[in-house]
Enzyme design. Structure first.
Site: not given
Ligand code: SAH
Length: 447
Positions: A400, A325, A373, A77
């Site tokens: 991450c 977002e 984030d 997997c």
């Molecule tokens: N802080 C949140 C989400 C983190 S994941 C939590 O902890 O749940 C990263 C997020 O960034 C996702 O929701 C994704 O849709 C968003 N994202 C991706 N590229 C982006 C960009 N260029 N500008 C703003 N948001 C973005």
């Protein structure tokens, strides 16, 4: 070195993806399922210009951290990479990986803190996506889009088995075809489940709008002795390997899941991002809140805010929260989540952080503390530029992916911020992934 040859190799390092690395005649060979310090026999399966891939045949000198993989699917997997190590070895690997990135890519002379492990090692996930193909449903084989039948995945809730079986039985009984990637035909593409306080949300991803015998599917899922909160259809008509399309239809019950992190409640659409390991998420957000060190007077920017989780988790300690977002469903959830919790000092905007942050600045907004984030690819440099120019006293970076974190920390430390500490949290036990929360503080003397 040639394909199909057998060699003995000493594993001297590990990649970000969790593979062991050794050298044969000076050429790097990547060997999955091995551990630093081991001597192994490998079959060369692929030779490229500067490196090769080997398949583990036998462990001749095992690491003390080696253990028998509990998951029967581990060696086929693509989901997990680390079932062959004990927890201590897994945590040491992840700490080293973050530290290596900080030094090599970030040019920072610091060590990551020991990795925190707030959750169980197994059955910790609240989200599962099972691909459905004419050959069966299960999980993807390593490095491929072929499915290996997996009835029970040990990092998922056991109840997923019952849902998979109910959908399989329904497909068989009514001859509902699985989707076939190569010919872009058939109907059922993925079974996607999420669970939280309100129960289980089952989403069926289909290649077309029309679902034959749809009531029978609903009846079967509702007939299970599981707390099903809602059944949703997601339509993905595109010939792509992205799992979800943009269109959702609620077939029965709730169209969103409800869950809590600490004292804050969240509604989560199937299209919105939500962390997958609830216990590790709570710890991650607690650390982020501690690092943000709010007194009630600060303007807090929550960039890449998803459904508003981090900003709303900290709103009781901030003067104002501004979330940004890119996914429209997530921003709708974020606004609803502020209302749901009676939070009236949070605003949310939909768009790319790199485009909206400069506009916020133009409108006279000035953050005291910024949360970053981003997804795996990290932040655009232009966003980091905007953030450093507006000079918040603290930045809390939740990441991450250690390599893009380190790249972005390099920029931030070259533009007036110092890093301390970097705390990894084991959000994804048994896989090579690690989540990290980092505090950056504006250096004294920086104008
Ligand atoms: N802080 C949140 C989400 C983190 S994941 C939590 O902890 O749940 C990263 C997020 O960034 C996702 O929701 C994704 O849709 C968003 N994202 C991706 N590229 C982006 C960009 N260029 N500008 C703003 N948001 C973005």
């Amino acid at each position: 070195m040639q394909k199909n040859e057998i060699y003995e190799v000493e594993i001297t390092g590990m990649t970000e993806e969790g593979d062991g690395v050794g050298r044969i005649d000076g050429v790097a060979v990547f060997v999955p399922h091995t551990i630093v310090g081991e001597k192994v026999q490998v079959l060369i399966v692929k030779v490229l210009k500067n490196y090769a891939y080997g398949k583990l045949l036998e462990v001749q000198k095992p690491s003390f951290g080696r253990r028998k993989a509990e998951c029967p699917h581990f060696y086929q997997c693509g989901g997990c990479q680390l079932w062959h190590m004990d927890t201590e070895t897994e945590l040491a690997y992840k700490r080293q990986k973050v530290t290596d990135c900080l030094r090599r890519i970030g040019k920072l002379d610091i060590d990551a803190e020991p990795v925190e492990m707030p959750s169980e090692e197994v059955r910790y996930r609240n989200k599962a996506q099972f691909p459905v193909t004419p050959e069966g449903m299960g999980l993807y084989r390593r490095n491929s889009h072929n499915v290996i039948p997996v009835e029970d995945c040990l990092i998922q809730g056991k109840w997923n088995q019952e849902i998979l079986k109910a959908v399989t039985d329904w497909m068989e009984e009514f001859s509902v075809p699985a989707y076939e990637e190569s010919t872009h035909s058939g109907l059922v593409r993925h079974i996607y489940t999420r669970n939280g306080e309100s129960g289980i949300l089952v989403t069926l991803v289909t290649a077309e709008k029309n679902i034959p015998h749809r009531q029978e599917l609903i009846d079967r899922l509702r007939g299970l002795s599981l707390p099903i909160a809602g059944i949703v259809q997601n339509v993905n008509e595109k010939p792509t390997n992205v799992v979800l399309g943009y269109e959702n239809h609620t077939l029965w019950g709730d169209g969103c899941l409800t869950d809590s992190i600490g004292k804050v409640k969240f509604q989560i659409s199937p299209l919105s991002f939500y962390q997958v390991n609830p216990k590790a998420t709570l710890r991650l957000y607690e650390l982020a809140k501690e690092f943000a060190d709010l007194s009630g007077k600060e303007v807090l920017w929550d960039l890449y805010c998803g459904i508003g989780t981090i900003g709303l988790f900290m709103a009781d300690k901030a003067k104002k929260v501004v979330g940004v977002e890119v996914v429209p469903d997530a921003i709708e959830n974020a606004k609803a989540n502020a209302r749901l919790n009676g939070i009236d000092n949070a605003e949310f905007y939909c768009g790319k952080a790199e485009s909206l942050a400069p506009r916020l600045v133009q409108n006279g907004e000035k953050p005291d503390v910024v949360i970053l984030d981003p997804p795996r690819k990290g932040c655009e440099e232009s966003l980091l530029k905007t953030v450093t120019q507006v000079k918040p006293k603290r930045i809390v970076y939740v990441s991450c992916k250690p390599s893009t974190l380190a790249r972005d920390l390099k920029y931030l430390t070259e533009h007036g911020y110092s890093v301390k500490p970097v705390v990894p949290v084991n959000m994804f036990p048994k896989t090579s992934h690690v989540e990290t929360v980092t505090l950056l503080v504006k250096e004294k003397g920086c104008p």
